[in-house]
Design an enzyme around this catalytic site. Structure first.
Site, PDB file in Angstrom:
ATOM      1  N   ALA A  64       0.863  -1.184   0.000  1.00 41.80           N
ATOM      2  CA  ALA A  64       0.000   0.000   0.000  1.00 41.80           C
ATOM      3  C   ALA A  64       0.897   1.231   0.000  1.00 41.80           C
ATOM      4  CB  ALA A  64      -0.884  -0.014   1.237  1.00 41.80           C
ATOM      5  N   GLY A 107       0.440  -5.041   0.837  1.00 41.95           N
ATOM      6  CA  GLY A 107      -0.773  -5.064   0.009  1.00 41.95           C
ATOM      7  C   GLY A 107      -0.516  -5.653  -1.372  1.00 41.95           C
ATOM      8  N   GLU A 110      -0.782  -9.243  -0.839  1.00 44.58           N
ATOM      9  CA  GLU A 110      -2.212  -9.555  -0.637  1.00 44.58           C
ATOM     10  C   GLU A 110      -2.969  -9.533  -1.967  1.00 44.58           C
ATOM     11  OE1 GLU A 110      -2.528  -6.586   2.401  1.00 44.58           O
ATOM     12  OE2 GLU A 110      -3.071  -8.085   3.912  1.00 44.58           O
ATOM     13  N   GLU A 130       4.638  -5.078   7.108  1.00 44.19           N
ATOM     14  CA  GLU A 130       3.761  -4.198   7.901  1.00 44.19           C
ATOM     15  C   GLU A 130       4.227  -4.038   9.342  1.00 44.19           C
ATOM     16  OE1 GLU A 130       2.707  -6.300   5.610  1.00 44.19           O
ATOM     17  OE2 GLU A 130       0.859  -5.601   4.667  1.00 44.19           O
TER      18      GLU A 130
HETATM   19  N1  DAK Z   1       4.655   3.326  -0.603  1.00 46.83           N
HETATM   20  C1  DAK Z   1       5.084   4.494  -1.104  1.00 46.83           C
HETATM   21  N2  DAK Z   1       6.245   4.636  -1.816  1.00 46.83           N
HETATM   22  C2  DAK Z   1       6.979   3.529  -2.000  1.00 46.83           C
HETATM   23  C3  DAK Z   1       6.577   2.256  -1.495  1.00 46.83           C
HETATM   24  C4  DAK Z   1       5.349   2.189  -0.767  1.00 46.83           C
HETATM   25  N3  DAK Z   1       4.862   1.029  -0.278  1.00 46.83           N
HETATM   26  N4  DAK Z   1       7.522   1.355  -1.837  1.00 46.83           N
HETATM   27  C5  DAK Z   1       8.457   2.026  -2.530  1.00 46.83           C
HETATM   28  N5  DAK Z   1       8.138   3.333  -2.643  1.00 46.83           N
HETATM   29  C6  DAK Z   1       8.890   4.397  -3.328  1.00 46.83           C
HETATM   30  C7  DAK Z   1      10.135   4.766  -2.556  1.00 46.83           C
HETATM   31  O1  DAK Z   1       9.819   5.701  -1.522  1.00 46.83           O
HETATM   32  C8  DAK Z   1      10.983   5.380  -3.653  1.00 46.83           C
HETATM   33  O2  DAK Z   1      10.506   6.683  -3.924  1.00 46.83           O
HETATM   34  P1  DAK Z   1      11.555   7.895  -4.194  1.00 46.83           P
HETATM   35  O3  DAK Z   1      12.447   7.922  -3.015  1.00 46.83           O
HETATM   36  O4  DAK Z   1      12.248   7.481  -5.468  1.00 46.83           O
HETATM   37  O5  DAK Z   1      10.664   9.091  -4.349  1.00 46.83           O
HETATM   38  C9  DAK Z   1      10.633   4.511  -4.852  1.00 46.83           C
HETATM   39  O6  DAK Z   1       9.410   3.888  -4.560  1.00 46.83           O
HETATM   40  C10 DAK Z   1      11.666   3.424  -5.111  1.00 46.83           C
HETATM   41  O7  DAK Z   1      11.858   2.705  -3.897  1.00 46.83           O
HETATM   42  P2  DAK Z   1      13.299   2.449  -3.225  1.00 46.83           P
HETATM   43  O8  DAK Z   1      14.259   3.538  -3.592  1.00 46.83           O
HETATM   44  O9  DAK Z   1      13.049   2.205  -1.772  1.00 46.83           O
HETATM   45  O10 DAK Z   1      13.726   1.105  -3.977  1.00 46.83           O
HETATM   46  P3  DAK Z   1      14.685  -0.016  -3.438  1.00 46.83           P
HETATM   47  O11 DAK Z   1      14.893  -0.936  -4.592  1.00 46.83           O
HETATM   48  O12 DAK Z   1      15.888   0.553  -2.743  1.00 46.83           O
HETATM   49  O13 DAK Z   1      13.859  -0.779  -2.294  1.00 46.83           O
HETATM   50  C11 DAK Z   1      11.856  -1.881  -1.405  1.00 46.83           C
HETATM   51  C12 DAK Z   1      12.725  -1.535  -2.653  1.00 46.83           C
HETATM   52  C13 DAK Z   1      10.583  -2.561  -1.909  1.00 46.83           C
HETATM   53  C14 DAK Z   1      12.636  -2.856  -0.515  1.00 46.83           C
HETATM   54  C15 DAK Z   1      11.550  -0.571  -0.618  1.00 46.83           C
HETATM   55  O14 DAK Z   1      11.034   0.382  -1.538  1.00 46.83           O
HETATM   56  C16 DAK Z   1      10.547  -0.774   0.468  1.00 46.83           C
HETATM   57  O15 DAK Z   1      10.875  -1.271   1.547  1.00 46.83           O
HETATM   58  N6  DAK Z   1       9.309  -0.342   0.209  1.00 46.83           N
HETATM   59  C17 DAK Z   1       8.255  -0.348   1.201  1.00 46.83           C
HETATM   60  C18 DAK Z   1       7.704  -1.745   1.442  1.00 46.83           C
HETATM   61  C19 DAK Z   1       6.565  -1.660   2.403  1.00 46.83           C
HETATM   62  O16 DAK Z   1       6.785  -1.444   3.624  1.00 46.83           O
HETATM   63  N7  DAK Z   1       5.349  -1.728   1.882  1.00 46.83           N
HETATM   64  C20 DAK Z   1       4.141  -1.341   2.596  1.00 46.83           C
HETATM   65  C21 DAK Z   1       3.650  -2.447   3.547  1.00 46.83           C
HETATM   66  S1  DAK Z   1       2.172  -1.961   4.366  1.00 46.83           S
HETATM   67  C22 DAK Z   1      -5.445  -1.791   3.331  1.00 46.83           C
HETATM   68  C23 DAK Z   1      -5.052  -2.668   2.375  1.00 46.83           C
HETATM   69  C24 DAK Z   1      -3.705  -3.033   2.307  1.00 46.83           C
HETATM   70  C25 DAK Z   1      -2.804  -2.518   3.199  1.00 46.83           C
HETATM   71  C26 DAK Z   1      -3.214  -1.655   4.164  1.00 46.83           C
HETATM   72  C27 DAK Z   1      -4.546  -1.289   4.254  1.00 46.83           C
HETATM   73  N8  DAK Z   1      -6.782  -1.322   3.465  1.00 46.83           N
HETATM   74  C28 DAK Z   1      -7.777  -1.956   2.534  1.00 46.83           C
HETATM   75  C29 DAK Z   1      -7.137  -0.234   4.199  1.00 46.83           C
HETATM   76  C30 DAK Z   1      -1.412  -2.859   3.041  1.00 46.83           C
HETATM   77  C31 DAK Z   1      -0.431  -2.314   3.781  1.00 46.83           C
HETATM   78  C32 DAK Z   1       0.952  -2.441   3.305  1.00 46.83           C
HETATM   79  O17 DAK Z   1       1.215  -2.869   2.216  1.00 46.83           O
END
Ligand code: DAK
Length: 256
Positions: A64, A107, A110, A130
């Site tokens: 997400a 997400g 998911e 998460e």
């Molecule tokens: N959200 C926003 N931006 C993101 C992102 C995310 N989830 N993942 C990556 N980006 C952005 C980064 O901020 C970066 O942006 P800039 O700095 O270039 O502006 C760009 O994408 C490239 O990412 P990285 O520079 O970080 O790339 P790397 O290859 O170094 O790293 C990575 C890749 C996937 C390991 C890293 O980007 C990362 O850790 N990303 C976040 C992973 C994460 O924590 N995902 C979110 C989990 S929480 C719901 C339904 C679903 C959900 C919630 C509620 N409801 C129905 C209400 C789900 C929740 C989640 O998914």
């Protein structure tokens, strides 16, 4: 006109491509709406028999959109009720195959788990990070993963929040195929086109019965299967399939 997805079709296969590459296909609300609307539109379209969901070579979806999620409050979640959109994916009747290259996190994982089959690259990375954000999976992750892997393995992966390699996902039956990254799309389309030749009514009755097996008692599941079996005999495709067998020719299924 969709902002964050592309859609096209080929030989009865409807393809939805997530397209927000600058943030690794992070899913914001508009994007989830667009995905769900396109899935529903393919589901209603008689020329489409199978649906494929893909990202790009770096990411299926990295979760997400964290920037958007930061603003959420219990009240905005209650009022916007974003979970409704995700539930709609579970009501799609046609087979959906996820083709995963790169990251399928949070997400994004998911979303893949809402699909019926998952074809993934050998270097794909799955996981639920998460916990590191101080929350937990919110679109069914705890349930899907536990039903696939069992309680202890699911707890370990979701508690630690570490990425899961494709071979672990494959070993536990979380994904169907694990192949070279450059072959993911080709293999997914091959599988989708093979499925698109099967009788569509059988496919949807099988989908309903197999998913129901996860929640129902054995007897309730068998009762549902039986009703679907009766229903299949109302189709022209049942007559065609059996006639083709006895006439020793390939069947041609019409979805009626
Ligand atoms: N959200 C926003 N931006 C993101 C992102 C995310 N989830 N993942 C990556 N980006 C952005 C980064 O901020 C970066 O942006 P800039 O700095 O270039 O502006 C760009 O994408 C490239 O990412 P990285 O520079 O970080 O790339 P790397 O290859 O170094 O790293 C990575 C890749 C996937 C390991 C890293 O980007 C990362 O850790 N990303 C976040 C992973 C994460 O924590 N995902 C979110 C989990 S929480 C719901 C339904 C679903 C959900 C919630 C509620 N409801 C129905 C209400 C789900 C929740 C989640 O998914």
């Amino acid at each position: 006109m969709s902002k964050y997805i592309k859609a096209f079709s080929e030989d009865g296969v409807g393809v939805v491509q997530l397209h927000r590459p600058e943030v690794l296909n992070a899913l914001n609300r508009v994007m989830v709406d667009e995905i769900v609307n396109q899935l529903e539109s393919f589901d209603k379209n008689d020329t489409i028999r199978v649906i494929v969901l893909i990202g790009n070579e770096k990411a299926f979806a990295a979760g997400a959109d964290i920037e958007e999620m930061m603003e959420a409050t219990p009240l905005t979640l209650e009022l916007l009720n974003p979970f409704v959109e995700w539930d709609k994916i579970g009501r799609i009747k046609k087979p959906i195959i996820a083709a995963v290259n790169g990251f399928a996190l949070g997400g994004g994982f998911e979303l893949a788990l809402h699909c019926d089959l998952i074809v993934a690259a050998e270097d794909a990375k799955f996981g639920f990070p998460e916990v590191k954000l101080g929350v937990l999976p919110g679109a069914g992750g705890t349930q899907f993963l536990t039903k696939a892997m069992g309680v202890r393995k699911a707890l370990e992966w979701i508690w630690l929040g570490e990425p899961m390699s494709a071979d672990v996902a494959y070993e536990y039956g979380v994904i169907n195929r694990m192949i070279a990254p450059e072959l993911v799309m080709e293999e997914t389309m091959r599988l989708a086109k093979q499925l698109a030749k099967q009788p569509p009514i059988s496919l949807r009755l099988i989908k309903e019965a197999v998913h129901a097996a996860v929640d129902l008692s054995l007897q309730d599941g068998k009762n549902l299967e039986r009703k679907n079996f009766y229903l299949a005999f109302a189709s022209e495709d049942q007559k065609e399939g059996m006639r083709a067998f006895s006439e020793k020719r390939p069947a041609s299924f019409k979805g009626r």
